[in-house]
Every structure is written in C-alpha cells, then in structure tokens.
Design an enzyme around this catalytic site. Sequence first.
Site, PDB file in Angstrom:
ATOM      1  N   ASP A  28      57.103  48.593   0.882  1.00  0.00           N
ATOM      2  CA  ASP A  28      57.610  47.551  -0.007  1.00  0.00           C
ATOM      3  C   ASP A  28      59.104  47.803  -0.219  1.00  0.00           C
ATOM      4  OD1 ASP A  28      57.780  49.672  -1.692  1.00  0.00           O
ATOM      5  OD2 ASP A  28      56.353  48.922  -3.168  1.00  0.00           O
TER       6      ASP A  28
ATOM      7  N   ASP B  18      47.103  44.607  -0.371  1.00  0.00           N
ATOM      8  CA  ASP B  18      47.203  46.013  -0.762  1.00  0.00           C
ATOM      9  C   ASP B  18      46.898  46.081  -2.247  1.00  0.00           C
ATOM     10  OD1 ASP B  18      50.006  44.945  -1.590  1.00  0.00           O
ATOM     11  OD2 ASP B  18      49.856  46.907  -2.535  1.00  0.00           O
TER      12      ASP B  18
ATOM     13  N   CYS C 183      25.789  51.257   1.102  1.00  0.00           N
ATOM     14  CA  CYS C 183      27.044  51.796   1.647  1.00  0.00           C
ATOM     15  C   CYS C 183      26.728  52.887   2.669  1.00  0.00           C
ATOM     16  CB  CYS C 183      27.909  52.350   0.522  1.00  0.00           C
ATOM     17  SG  CYS C 183      29.462  53.041   1.111  1.00  0.00           S
TER      18      CYS C 183
ATOM     19  N   CYS D 132      28.997  55.086   3.768  1.00  0.00           N
ATOM     20  CA  CYS D 132      30.045  56.112   3.756  1.00  0.00           C
ATOM     21  C   CYS D 132      29.436  57.507   3.579  1.00  0.00           C
ATOM     22  CB  CYS D 132      31.094  55.818   2.686  1.00  0.00           C
ATOM     23  SG  CYS D 132      30.757  56.477   1.048  1.00  0.00           S
TER      24      CYS D 132
ATOM     25  N   CYS E 100      28.069  58.371   0.055  1.00  0.00           N
ATOM     26  CA  CYS E 100      26.778  57.757  -0.287  1.00  0.00           C
ATOM     27  C   CYS E 100      25.637  58.336   0.530  1.00  0.00           C
ATOM     28  CB  CYS E 100      26.853  56.242  -0.118  1.00  0.00           C
ATOM     29  SG  CYS E 100      27.891  55.499  -1.390  1.00  0.00           S
TER      30      CYS E 100
ATOM     31  N   HIS F 147      34.635  56.810  -1.455  1.00  0.00           N
ATOM     32  CA  HIS F 147      33.659  55.714  -1.463  1.00  0.00           C
ATOM     33  C   HIS F 147      34.335  54.362  -1.747  1.00  0.00           C
ATOM     34  CE1 HIS F 147      30.529  52.938  -2.450  1.00  0.00           C
ATOM     35  NE2 HIS F 147      31.200  52.693  -3.565  1.00  0.00           N
TER      36      HIS F 147
HETATM   37 ZN   LIG Z   1      29.825  54.876  -0.280  1.00  0.00          ZN
END
Ligand SMILES: [Zn+2]
Length: 390
Positions: free
Chosen positions: A94, A284, A322, A324, A327, A353
């Site tokens: 930026d 963003d 999820c 990830c 998780c 996460h």
């Molecule tokens: Zn997750």
Amino acid sequence: MTPIKFEIQATNGEARAGILTTRRGVIETPVFMPVGTAGTVKGIRFEELESEDLDAKIILGNTYHLWLRPGIDVIKSAGGLHRFTSWDRALLTDSGGFQVWSLGALRKISEEGTEFRSHLDGSLRFLSPEISMEVQAALGSDIVMVFDECAPGAAGHEETERSLNLTARWAKRSKVAFDQLQSAGADTGRREIDGLSGAQALFGIVQGAGHLDLRRISLEQTVEIGFDGYAIGGLSVGEEKSLMFEVIGDIAPRMPKNAPRYLMGVGTPEDLVEAVARGVDMFDCVLPTRNGRTGQAFTSRGKLNIKNAKWINDQRPLDQVCRCSVCKRHSRAYLRHLYIAGEMLASILLTHHNLAFFLDTMRGLRQSIRSGDFPKFRREFTERLGANGE
Ligand SMILES: [Zn+2]
C-alpha cells in the site's frame, strides 16, 4: 509489454473469476491477500502460507510500517522486501496514505504531501506521492498503490470533493514518479518473465467516501490517468454496511472490465462474498490474523469466541468442514485451554485456521463462479454463518 496480465475466464452475474499473471506467479481471482504489515503476516510462518493448507499466492506489505522500521536502507541492502523476508511469491504494497491517516498523529496535509508524527517515536515525518513511490520501488513489491488521501467515511460532500481532487493530483504525481523510478532501475524486485515487462504494476485508487456522484467522478479521474488495476479505497472505515455495499454495487461494475478491481481493507467473510457478487476481484484485511490473536475464530458456521466457557469440554474441531491442519488435529477444548493459559500457540493456531477459512472461502467462490453456481453458494454460505459456531 505490461507488468501484469489479467484475464476474466467466467462470470456469474457481476461476479468474475479470472487469472492475474504477475512477475511472481499466477493468481486466481477473486483472491484474498493476507496482510503482512511489518514484513510478516503476524503469527504465521511463510512455510505455512506456502503450504497446501493455505497456499496464499500474494500477500500485502505496509509501506508506512516498513519505511519507519526497519527503514528503507536496511531493506535495500538486503535486495528488497522479497529477499529481506524470503517471500518469493507476489507482494502488493500500500502507499502509506491510509496508515498516516489512521495511525499518524498531528497530520498536516498540504498540496505537497502529509506531515505527521511517527506512531513509534513521535518523530516528525513527511510522506508525499514521490516519497511513497520511492519507498515502494525500494521494497520491490510486484503491485504498487498510488499515494492517496482518505477522507473520513462521514465526511461531507464539500470536504470529500476537495479530498478526491487532491487524490487525483497525487495519483498523477504518483504515476510520473513511478515511471521515472522504473526507468531509473530503482525497483529492487524486477524480474524478467516471458510475456511480461518485468516492472512493477501500479494501481490507482477511487475515493469519494459515501457520495456516489463523487465516487463516479473519482473513478473517471483515475481511469483517465490510466493504471494497471483499480482499487476502491476509503470503505469499511466506520460507515454503515448498507452504504458500503451501495458504493461497491455502484462503482465496481463501472470500473474497467479488463483490469483487476481491488477493494481495500475489506472485510468479513460475508463482506467478501457480497463484494464478489458486485464484481470485486481482490481483497485484503487484517481480520483473520488480528481476530486470531484475540481468540476469535471464523468458521463456516459463523464466528466463535474460543474464550467462551461453553467450549471447555468440546472435543469438536473449530470447524467440522474445515480441512486445515489445525482442525484435523485439535479440539475447541484444547484451543480454549491454550488461549486461557496465555500460550502463544493459541494465537498461532487460530491465525492459521482463520487464514485457511478465508482462503478456502475464496476457492469456493471461484469454483462456484466457474460452475455457474455462485447464487447458490452465496445463499448457503450466508445462511450457515448465522449458526454461532454450533
Ligand atoms: Zn481449520
């Protein structure tokens, strides 16, 4: 040759799915860019950002923060921000304008630029379009933002008009300085890639607060100067949500079709979906990382506060759908314990996460636009968010 290429591959209503080719990789849009304020996306290692779990293709760096600390000489002597941080994927910086507005004390705005006191040590500093371009060339980011003035969300018509005319003059000066710096070889991130110019890309910013007539004027002024991409700035700064979406819904579809459209600093998962529905390609926001550090998880079933006593013996993951690594491995009970015990791992895991959820949401959005199922995705996604984590 151009510094970036942008191709829309599918549309569903105003929603667009495309491919943004930069000198540091190909980015599928709509895309979410994690915010790496001070040369780090807070609470997460670059290996994780690059991992299949997250696979962030582009992150953001803040000119204001890096300019004040460690300073441009340190980053230049490392060979630019990519080398300094060892992040070799795409970077957007930026201009510093927004941070001067939100963090700098005692701002004095003149035609020349903005004088302010550093939030770090109170020293008097001066930022102008020319200085911002010089700093961003030294950082060597792949996408550079023009230096703009951000009028407060509640600014009156007259004040906003004055501000966006100044922004237009600063945008012109930004472009002149940017072009000079590119020809002078000041860009530390230059990279020769087949089909691209190898130079930095420069994005213009549409301002105008909540005034649609001024937003349209600002868009015209910005497009007339001509940039590689176009951003909507000055939203999500305290105005009503309905006004924010009115502005996005009016302005995004009027922005050049063949250039990326970037909504700065927005937003929550539902904001992303709603803005994509109005034709935005890039986002963003600090929410996934900042809220991760304060114990808040974003899930497909709404926001969840890990401090809450009701999770004390809850063996479920943060989000049952999820995929990830957090998780897959950890329970709400364990994460709550870490947070209550003040363990730094709590922030790290929640940040991971949250980023996975944001990036996964974008994947789902892109897929749904490509398959023509975006309205269904939008409806079901929004419905599920009302479940408060249950
Ligand atoms: Zn997750």
